[in-house]
Each structure stands twice: as structure tokens, then as C-alpha cells.
Design a protein around this motif. Structure first.
Motif, PDB file in Angstrom:
ATOM      1  N   ASP A   1       0.821  -1.211   0.000  1.00  7.82           N
ATOM      2  CA  ASP A   1       0.000   0.000   0.000  1.00  7.82           C
ATOM      3  C   ASP A   1       0.855   1.262   0.000  1.00  7.82           C
ATOM      4  O   ASP A   1       1.773   1.407   0.816  1.00  7.82           O
ATOM      5  CB  ASP A   1      -0.890  -0.037   1.250  1.00  7.82           C
ATOM      6  CG  ASP A   1      -1.763   1.188   1.375  1.00  7.82           C
ATOM      7  OD1 ASP A   1      -2.128   1.766   0.335  1.00  7.82           O
ATOM      8  OD2 ASP A   1      -2.072   1.574   2.522  1.00  7.82           O
ATOM      9  N   ILE A   2       0.585   2.188  -0.911  1.00  8.88           N
ATOM     10  CA  ILE A   2       1.327   3.451  -0.981  1.00  8.88           C
ATOM     11  C   ILE A   2       0.515   4.627  -0.448  1.00  8.88           C
ATOM     12  O   ILE A   2       0.985   5.765  -0.492  1.00  8.88           O
ATOM     13  CB  ILE A   2       1.761   3.761  -2.425  1.00  8.88           C
ATOM     14  CG1 ILE A   2       0.539   4.021  -3.315  1.00  8.88           C
ATOM     15  CG2 ILE A   2       2.633   2.643  -2.990  1.00  8.88           C
ATOM     16  CD1 ILE A   2       0.888   4.616  -4.669  1.00  8.88           C
ATOM     17  N   SER A   3      -0.676   4.385   0.078  1.00 13.73           N
ATOM     18  CA  SER A   3      -1.603   5.473   0.394  1.00 13.73           C
ATOM     19  C   SER A   3      -1.085   6.405   1.489  1.00 13.73           C
ATOM     20  O   SER A   3      -1.495   7.563   1.552  1.00 13.73           O
ATOM     21  CB  SER A   3      -2.969   4.921   0.786  1.00 13.73           C
ATOM     22  OG  SER A   3      -2.891   4.149   1.977  1.00 13.73           O
TER      23      SER A   3
ATOM     24  N   SER B   1       7.732  11.598  -4.935  1.00 20.73           N
ATOM     25  CA  SER B   1       7.395  11.067  -6.263  1.00 20.73           C
ATOM     26  C   SER B   1       7.481   9.547  -6.190  1.00 20.73           C
ATOM     27  O   SER B   1       8.558   8.975  -6.003  1.00 20.73           O
ATOM     28  CB  SER B   1       8.374  11.598  -7.308  1.00 20.73           C
ATOM     29  OG  SER B   1       8.103  11.033  -8.574  1.00 20.73           O
ATOM     30  N   ARG B   2       6.355   8.883  -6.339  1.00 26.05           N
ATOM     31  CA  ARG B   2       6.294   7.431  -6.198  1.00 26.05           C
ATOM     32  C   ARG B   2       6.459   6.767  -7.561  1.00 26.05           C
ATOM     33  O   ARG B   2       5.668   7.004  -8.469  1.00 26.05           O
ATOM     34  CB  ARG B   2       4.965   7.033  -5.552  1.00 26.05           C
ATOM     35  CG  ARG B   2       4.826   7.556  -4.134  1.00 26.05           C
ATOM     36  CD  ARG B   2       3.410   7.535  -3.633  1.00 26.05           C
ATOM     37  NE  ARG B   2       2.561   8.465  -4.378  1.00 26.05           N
ATOM     38  CZ  ARG B   2       1.314   8.772  -4.039  1.00 26.05           C
ATOM     39  NH1 ARG B   2       0.769   8.230  -2.973  1.00 26.05           N
ATOM     40  NH2 ARG B   2       0.611   9.620  -4.775  1.00 26.05           N
ATOM     41  N   ILE B   3       7.489   5.942  -7.677  1.00 23.41           N
ATOM     42  CA  ILE B   3       7.737   5.194  -8.905  1.00 23.41           C
ATOM     43  C   ILE B   3       7.209   3.788  -8.676  1.00 23.41           C
ATOM     44  O   ILE B   3       7.817   2.975  -7.980  1.00 23.41           O
ATOM     45  CB  ILE B   3       9.242   5.158  -9.251  1.00 23.41           C
ATOM     46  CG1 ILE B   3       9.860   6.568  -9.122  1.00 23.41           C
ATOM     47  CG2 ILE B   3       9.432   4.578 -10.634  1.00 23.41           C
ATOM     48  CD1 ILE B   3       9.220   7.624  -9.984  1.00 23.41           C
TER      49      ILE B   3
ATOM     50  N   ASP C   1      -5.227   4.211  -7.524  1.00 18.36           N
ATOM     51  CA  ASP C   1      -6.161   5.243  -7.076  1.00 18.36           C
ATOM     52  C   ASP C   1      -5.452   6.380  -6.347  1.00 18.36           C
ATOM     53  O   ASP C   1      -6.031   7.459  -6.164  1.00 18.36           O
ATOM     54  CB  ASP C   1      -7.222   4.641  -6.150  1.00 18.36           C
ATOM     55  CG  ASP C   1      -8.097   3.612  -6.842  1.00 18.36           C
ATOM     56  OD1 ASP C   1      -8.245   3.700  -8.078  1.00 18.36           O
ATOM     57  OD2 ASP C   1      -8.622   2.718  -6.155  1.00 18.36           O
ATOM     58  N   HIS C   2      -4.224   6.135  -5.917  1.00 19.23           N
ATOM     59  CA  HIS C   2      -3.495   7.136  -5.125  1.00 19.23           C
ATOM     60  C   HIS C   2      -2.439   7.888  -5.932  1.00 19.23           C
ATOM     61  O   HIS C   2      -1.797   8.799  -5.414  1.00 19.23           O
ATOM     62  CB  HIS C   2      -2.835   6.457  -3.928  1.00 19.23           C
ATOM     63  CG  HIS C   2      -3.789   5.695  -3.062  1.00 19.23           C
ATOM     64  ND1 HIS C   2      -4.755   6.312  -2.297  1.00 19.23           N
ATOM     65  CD2 HIS C   2      -3.946   4.355  -2.882  1.00 19.23           C
ATOM     66  CE1 HIS C   2      -5.455   5.386  -1.657  1.00 19.23           C
ATOM     67  NE2 HIS C   2      -4.990   4.200  -1.995  1.00 19.23           N
ATOM     68  N   LEU C   3      -2.266   7.527  -7.196  1.00 17.19           N
ATOM     69  CA  LEU C   3      -1.234   8.158  -8.017  1.00 17.19           C
ATOM     70  C   LEU C   3      -1.711   9.497  -8.584  1.00 17.19           C
ATOM     71  O   LEU C   3      -2.896   9.691  -8.834  1.00 17.19           O
ATOM     72  CB  LEU C   3      -0.837   7.241  -9.169  1.00 17.19           C
ATOM     73  CG  LEU C   3      -0.175   5.907  -8.789  1.00 17.19           C
ATOM     74  CD1 LEU C   3       0.100   5.081 -10.040  1.00 17.19           C
ATOM     75  CD2 LEU C   3       1.119   6.139  -8.012  1.00 17.19           C
ATOM     76  N   THR C   4      -0.743  10.397  -8.790  1.00 18.11           N
ATOM     77  CA  THR C   4      -1.017  11.688  -9.412  1.00 18.11           C
ATOM     78  C   THR C   4       0.000  11.913 -10.535  1.00 18.11           C
ATOM     79  O   THR C   4       0.884  11.077 -10.750  1.00 18.11           O
ATOM     80  CB  THR C   4      -0.896  12.834  -8.390  1.00 18.11           C
ATOM     81  OG1 THR C   4       0.498  13.006  -8.038  1.00 18.11           O
ATOM     82  CG2 THR C   4      -1.701  12.528  -7.126  1.00 18.11           C
ATOM     83  N   ARG C   5      -0.085  13.033 -11.216  1.00 19.96           N
ATOM     84  CA  ARG C   5       0.881  13.344 -12.275  1.00 19.96           C
ATOM     85  C   ARG C   5       2.295  13.525 -11.720  1.00 19.96           C
ATOM     86  O   ARG C   5       3.274  13.539 -12.470  1.00 19.96           O
ATOM     87  CB  ARG C   5       0.471  14.607 -13.021  1.00 19.96           C
ATOM     88  CG  ARG C   5      -0.879  14.550 -13.702  1.00 19.96           C
ATOM     89  CD  ARG C   5      -0.986  13.435 -14.725  1.00 19.96           C
ATOM     90  NE  ARG C   5      -0.070  13.582 -15.858  1.00 19.96           N
ATOM     91  CZ  ARG C   5      -0.022  12.750 -16.891  1.00 19.96           C
ATOM     92  NH1 ARG C   5      -0.819  11.684 -16.923  1.00 19.96           N
ATOM     93  NH2 ARG C   5       0.822  12.947 -17.878  1.00 19.96           N
ATOM     94  N   HIS C   6       2.399  13.625 -10.418  1.00 19.55           N
ATOM     95  CA  HIS C   6       3.691  13.759  -9.740  1.00 19.55           C
ATOM     96  C   HIS C   6       4.429  12.419  -9.665  1.00 19.55           C
ATOM     97  O   HIS C   6       5.628  12.368  -9.396  1.00 19.55           O
ATOM     98  CB  HIS C   6       3.427  14.302  -8.326  1.00 19.55           C
ATOM     99  CG  HIS C   6       4.625  14.509  -7.474  1.00 19.55           C
ATOM    100  ND1 HIS C   6       5.677  15.325  -7.831  1.00 19.55           N
ATOM    101  CD2 HIS C   6       4.935  14.023  -6.247  1.00 19.55           C
ATOM    102  CE1 HIS C   6       6.582  15.326  -6.864  1.00 19.55           C
ATOM    103  NE2 HIS C   6       6.166  14.553  -5.906  1.00 19.55           N
TER     104      HIS C   6
END
Length: 230
Positions: free
Chosen positions: A121-123, A130-132, A152-157
Motif C-alpha cells: 500500500d502506498i496510500s 514522487s512514487r515510482i 487510485d493514489h497516483l497523481t501526475r507527480h
């Protein structure tokens, strides 16, 4: 001992000298992958991983390492006076205290990235990081470990990475992008397995199919070859 995922129940606001992490290595090198490729970066490689991908090139980080306080880790990072810091593994999120380290690295003013398998889980990762996210393909042998809710938790970042062993992995990844509309979520990286899939062949496939992805090769291996650290 291999670290396995466990509930994140404690506060992530503990002081740095009260929290320890098992660290495989800390080193200064050029970032070899992602949109940050070529940038001087300090790498903090944490020990342990619950996955066993067939192409893994950091198996030495599955075991051993040293138990270091986060304050010690921060002091070692600061010694290089970096702008960019990458926390990697193994699987860094297999140690719950990694969340504390990520937060404090951001507080220190670094531009921080996290390399994670996508199986955990990365939430609760600090939003400044910045999550790769490495989505595991069938060729990895760990495709069943993908935690798709992480998308669901990813963004353009953030960035999504596919490490590809062969054409079957490529087709699988293309289908995943189209089915889940990944190009609308964040940048996508296609990376050929070193010495297994020819990078030029992968490039031709991407051009042929006009995919909205970045083809990347491991710059550090081109410069210094295989081996631990850089």
C-alpha cells in the motif's frame, strides 16, 4: 531475514533518533532510470523484499544490512549535499518506518522519490514524494502480487514502470495501459530487462504502436556495468 508487510499502526511522527531502519547501502550516483535519469542522486537502499522477481538485480539487498537510526541516515545523506534523494530496495515499504524516513527527507528540503514494487500500500506515503510504482508483468513471476488499488493514489507527480522480459510482457503492459487508462493518471515507463530484451526492439514496438510511454534503459549499467551500488 526478509521483511514482510504488516499493519501501519504507529504514528509516523516519531523523532528520527527513536526509529531504526535496516539499510543495505547509502551511496551517491547518477539516477539511472525514471524521468530523473542522469541527475546526481543519493540512494538509500533498504534491506528486505517480500517479492522474488526472476530478473531482480538487487538480490543482495534481501538480507543483511545494518540497523541505523533515521537520524544517522539523514546525516549520511546530508554529507553529499544532494538535491535529489531516492529511497529504494529491496522493497522499502516492507519496513513501516520507511514512511518516517520519507517524511523527514521531504522536511529537509530534498526532492524525494520512492521506488516501490506496487505490491504494498502506498496510500500513506508523504504526498511530496514522487512514487515510482513498478507494475509486475507475467515475466517477473510476481504478477499476482500487484495491488491495483494503488493506482487510485497516483497523481501526475508519480510514475508507473513496466519492466519487460519479452513481447508477451509488452503486449500485457499495453493491454493494462489501455484497460486502466494509465496514461491519464501519470507518466509511464517501459524498461527492457537487461541482457534479455533488446532495447532497440522495444523502441520499435513502441513507435509502431504509438504508445504514450517513455522507453528507458538503465543508464548506470551502461556507464558502470552490473553490480551493487552503482
Amino acid at each position: 531475514m526478509v521483511h514482510t508487510p504488516f499493519p501501519l499502526q504507529h504514528s509516523i511522527t516519531q523523532p528520527a533518533d527513536a526509529v531504526n531502519l535496516r539499510v543495505s547501502e547509502i551511496f551517491f550516483s547518477l539516477q539511472g532510470e525514471t524521468s530523473r535519469a542522469g541527475l546526481p542522486t543519493v540512494f538509500v537502499r533498504l534491506t528486505g523484499c517480500p517479492l522474488r522477481c526472476g530478473y531482480c538485480d538487487t538480490g543482495y539487498a534481501f538480507y543483511g544490512g545494518k540497523s541505523l537510526s533515521i537520524s544517522t541516515i539523514l546525516a549520511e545523506v546530508a554529507r553529499y549535499v544532494p538535491h535529489y534523494v531516492t529511497v529504494t530496495g529491496g522493497e522499502p515499504l516492507a519496513q513501516k518506518e520507511c514512511l518516517v524516513l520519507l517524511r523527514l527527507l521531504c522536511d529537509a528540503g530534498y526532492s524525494v522519490s520512492l521506488e516501490t514494487s506496487g505490491a504494498l500500500d502506498i496510500s500513506r506515503v508523504d504526498a511530496r514524494v514522487s512514487r515510482i510504482l513498478d507494475i509486475k508483468t507475467p515475466g517477473s513471476g510476481e504478477v499476482e502480487k500487484n495491488q491495483w488499488s494503488n493506482l487510485d493514489h497516483l497523481t501526475r507527480h508519480d510514475e508507473v514502470k513496466f519492466v519487460l522480459c519479452d513481447e508477451a510482457d509488452y503486449e500485457w503492459a499495453v493491454e493494462a495501459i489501455r484497460e486502466r487508462k494509465l496514461d491519464l493518471i501519470c507518466p509511464i515507463l517501459f524498461s527492457p530487462v537487461y541482457d534479455k530484451l533488446d532495447p532497440a526492439t522495444l523502441a520499435e514496438w513502441v513507435l509502431r504502436d504509438r504508445l504514450p510511454v517513455r522507453v528507458q534503459i538503465q543508464l548506470h549499467k551502461l556507464l558502470w556495468g552490473e553490480g551493487p551500488g552503482r
